[in-house]
Design an enzyme around this catalytic site. Structure first.
Site, mmCIF file in Angstrom:
data_model
loop_
_atom_site.group_PDB
_atom_site.id
_atom_site.type_symbol
_atom_site.label_atom_id
_atom_site.label_comp_id
_atom_site.label_asym_id
_atom_site.label_seq_id
_atom_site.Cartn_x
_atom_site.Cartn_y
_atom_site.Cartn_z
ATOM 1 N N ASN A 55 22.030 -27.979 44.783
ATOM 2 C CA ASN A 55 22.550 -28.339 43.466
ATOM 3 C C ASN A 55 21.868 -27.570 42.341
ATOM 4 O OD1 ASN A 55 20.363 -30.042 44.408
ATOM 5 N ND2 ASN A 55 20.547 -31.153 42.491
ATOM 6 N N HIS A 56 20.733 -26.950 42.627
ATOM 7 C CA HIS A 56 20.047 -26.168 41.591
ATOM 8 C C HIS A 56 20.379 -24.671 41.674
ATOM 9 C CE1 HIS A 56 17.679 -29.360 39.835
ATOM 10 N NE2 HIS A 56 17.383 -29.797 41.038
ATOM 11 N N HIS A 109 17.051 -31.544 50.119
ATOM 12 C CA HIS A 109 17.277 -32.097 48.767
ATOM 13 C C HIS A 109 16.364 -33.259 48.397
ATOM 14 C CE1 HIS A 109 19.197 -33.225 45.004
ATOM 15 N NE2 HIS A 109 19.448 -34.420 45.471
ATOM 16 N N HIS A 149 13.311 -33.790 49.288
ATOM 17 C CA HIS A 149 11.930 -33.317 49.113
ATOM 18 C C HIS A 149 10.895 -34.186 49.821
ATOM 19 C CE1 HIS A 149 12.681 -30.445 45.448
ATOM 20 N NE2 HIS A 149 13.648 -30.360 46.348
ATOM 21 N N HIS A 191 22.758 -30.199 52.124
ATOM 22 C CA HIS A 191 21.963 -30.548 50.942
ATOM 23 C C HIS A 191 22.560 -31.794 50.297
ATOM 24 C CE1 HIS A 191 18.925 -29.142 48.088
ATOM 25 N NE2 HIS A 191 19.692 -29.623 47.138
HETATM 26 FE FE LIG Z 1 15.480 -29.259 46.235
HETATM 27 FE FE LIG Z 2 18.574 -30.376 45.507
#
Ligand SMILES: [Fe+2]
Ligand SMILES: [Fe+2]
Ligand SMILES: [Fe+2]
Ligand SMILES: [Fe+2]
Ligand SMILES: [Fe+2]
Ligand SMILES: [Fe+2]
Ligand SMILES: [Fe+2]
Ligand SMILES: [Fe+2]
Lengths: 274, 274, 274, 274
Positions: free
Chosen positions: D67-68, D178, D180, D153
């Site tokens: 998403n980043h 995603h 983490h 993700h």
């Molecule tokens: Fe990430």
């Molecule tokens: Fe992410």
């Protein structure tokens, strides 16, 4: 008592119509109290001290906010000295500013103004129902306030309508803000509270909720930001709700939508026409 | 051509006003085409085959749905034989029923009707913008359809307004449904498409979006279900949008809100008054 | 002091492994205190009084809950007499049951157990940080409690990790629950609090978060429910966190993951091996 | 064939451990193929061309995103010439870059790498299940690819586990990214696909999902941004999943978690130890 609530003023275009038209409305309609939602007044995002004072100068007696309260960082500072600026009540304890204000109206009446943030599809905050219950218990209509104005800033119609019924008979008016589209469900609830799911924005309607069309459309179609959101620069519609309260009860006697200028069908309260 | 779009019919009370009033409206206003959103017609949740036929019998030429399409499980079966029942277009391939229908109007015109589900704060589905783009490319206004009616069933005003602008000039009308509160932003967009962020529900407004107040309020206050949601049993307001299209262009020439009965301020199209 | 925290017990399969293995673990590892999250114990949804007592009989000293607390309606009633059943602390005032309990451990120590619900991507509730702050201020580690166990029932790793750091040095352990997948980030934070983003479920892992695969997969692929969610019936993995606290400080001295049975790689605390 | 998948590299600290340790791992473990998720490599937000090449230089054979992806605007441009950079497959048609790449491994094998974005609690995108189905149909395991690596993700364990089961027997490995935080549910699914709900980030774990603790905590407690998120500057843990595939079937024969350095309990694949 004559109260006008004006919805989310968006950017320069929204501020312009407030500056141009509000002084005349105050005079012609002999308004006692005007509340303006100013959360999008500064370029669509938040409010500055200068703009806050401009809104007061145009005739606002109180200014409410919403989820964009702090988009202009200076708001965290100047709100402490802005006695008529009301941020959402249900922020955590210790948040700068005030979530409720008791303001003197032109006719000398005491008006309690509060701003609440809904929680459905919005940031997690404390319960707006419990928060407003406490404030209204501490300053009830008739005993301690001549009118109570509740700005319920929320995404869903369900949460706003629930708030209307929750406060029916205990507030003069409960108006929704935030969706930037006025609803046509203005009415007086069975207990006497004026209600409207959303008063709509005061801004350029030939946009996507006040923002020039290109970038919102780009994001819906491509899912990747292509630039910043900029407020539409076309003529604004001033949107709001006109409420006449009964001086005995503090509850609503008459209610009518207000739509002046811009792209929407005009509406003014017949009962205040000269 | 005269088109009436009626918003989410909720429960018995909503069905009653459609049955009582729609035949007269069709006659008095000489309507060519009527679309009714029926996603809440069966006790507030979904639609049955019987109700679908009742809506047709009352005057609907097409019935659209939304996120509640399948609440009554029988809909997954009977939708296959219900040629005028349109479920959201952007469900996955293989979903029963159709997301678009070309229906003959009373005046012999061909009307393309589609139903889209928004994605913001809703279930994840495929892109409604891309989906409707494909359908309109395959059946464009004037060439293959005399009118195009788009029911954009979505939570946010931003997604609905973006859809309106996206289709402006290519559809006769784009109306929002789902929030159950009519907006007052009905208008003809610059390109000629009639638009309204939400047409509102056809149901009892002395409720929370059509449901008797107690349980919604209970859930907002206590966060624990205390029972089922039941539609309000009071008199309904029939809410909709009236659009007169230009026979040459298929675009909107006139637009007006419709609110009949119940708690809301009445509205009928002046341009169709006898 | 030896504490074992066991994650969300899901359905019959999860209950079976707790009944079979927990008594032996209590004995072999000489456990002083066992907490079991029971929010999914009854067919995947909620808990019954019978199951609550079964968990106690197997060795649980306290049972925590989560967003599924009330799925079995009887929980709203029996929780009042279930002194070791702890529901989320941050439900509204007036919610049945307790959000914190001070329970006597096998070794006579006083253990404060609390259950919190996160707010990101979950139902709107009051602030879990403010809520737990009040409770820990009222019953601080060492002064009033020999150990403090915090079950942070939340969707996102960010909210759980923030809670860990927030309470670091003030709680014996902060464990996440709810995602039904154990994390491998168990450790002692700099201030002495044992932490693990999620302890995982105690259930059948050859599933989608404990539920037999077909229906979850159906919903992801077709977006239309095809039936009920049913817990997987295969052998469960008992998942948890083993924490040995320092009797002087009440903080964590040793920490290790526990995974016994089923599909996951086994893990037991080396420091408690006979 | 020996494959190492390394989770979301966060900021300078994450990049440092990749640069320091990955070359040695490639050599010592005789890795055939390395995939690195780089969506947070540039200061926590996105990736630059320079960093992309640094990751390749350290030993990555492919870099995935999430998403980043576009936080660094240059990614929209350089991704067109970055043949081993794989952005989410289920972005709209016309999105720059590629959502799938067939890359030659050190041993000459053809490895299909794809990146998918989940939709639950994330931005609305097209269906990742349908998207990956199409790609795998076009390039099936054994016939057209010697190994298939899927980076799912996503926020929720349910959507990731559903994807694992959906592709079981058709991909060599399906790993979540995603959240983490590494999960401890690594295993080979019944059909032969290696799976892990989340491989965790490669970054400083004495943080909130990689970001220095102060600002995330401030936002949870006060709900008002106090500054920017900055990646933690402490020593990182390199987190990943080691998978050995069967050369005949392309499916997983052995699987083990990798955790090297920093605050987490170390783990290396016993089956590759010299
Ligand atoms: Fe990430
Ligand atoms: Fe992410
Ligand atoms: Fe606003
Ligand atoms: Fe807002
Ligand atoms: Fe509806
Ligand atoms: Fe709906
Ligand atoms: Fe659970
Ligand atoms: Fe849960």
């Amino acid at each position: 008592m004559r109260i006008l609530f004006i919805g989310d003023v968006v950017g320069r275009s929204g501020r312009a119509i407030v500056a141009e038209r509000l002084p005349g409305l105050v005079r012609d309609w002999r308004l006692d109290f005007v509340v303006v939602n100013g959360e999008n007044a500064a370029g669509g995002f938040g409010i500055t001290e200068l703009i806050y004072h401009d809104l007061l100068a145009a005739g606002a007696d109180a200014v409410t906010l919403g989820n964009h309260s702090w988009d202009q960082r200076e708001a965290l500072v100047f709100i402490e000295r802005a006695e008529k600026l009301v941020r959402p009540l249900n922020y955590p304890p210790g948040t700068p500013g005030r979530g409720v204000a008791l303001v003197e109206a032109r006719n000398g009446a005491r008006v309690l103004v509060t701003n609440l943030l809904g929680r459905v599809f919005m940031d997690p905050l404390d319960d707006p129902f419990a928060a407003v219950e406490r404030e209204i218990a501490a300053c009830p209509l008739r005993d301690a306030a001549d009118a109570i104005v509740v700005d319920m800033h929320a995404e869903t119609t369900s949460e706003k309508q629930a708030m209307g019924h929750f406060l029916d008979g205990r507030a003069s008016l409960v108006v929704g803000t935030h969706t930037h589209a006025p609803t046509a469900d203005h009415r007086i609830l069975p207990g006497g509270t004026a209600f409207m799911s959303d008063v709509g924005m005061t801004g350029d309607y030939d946009t996507v909720i006040g923002m020039a069309k290109d970038e919102p459309l780009n994001r819906f179609l491509r899912r990747i930001p292509g630039g910043r959101f900029e407020p539409g620069g076309g003529p604004a519609t001033l949107c709001g709700l006109a409420v006449e309260t009964d001086d005995e009860t503090g509850l609503a006697a008459k209610v009518a939508p207000v739509r002046i200028g811009g792209a929407l069908e005009p509406a003014v309260p017949a009962f205040w026409a000269a």
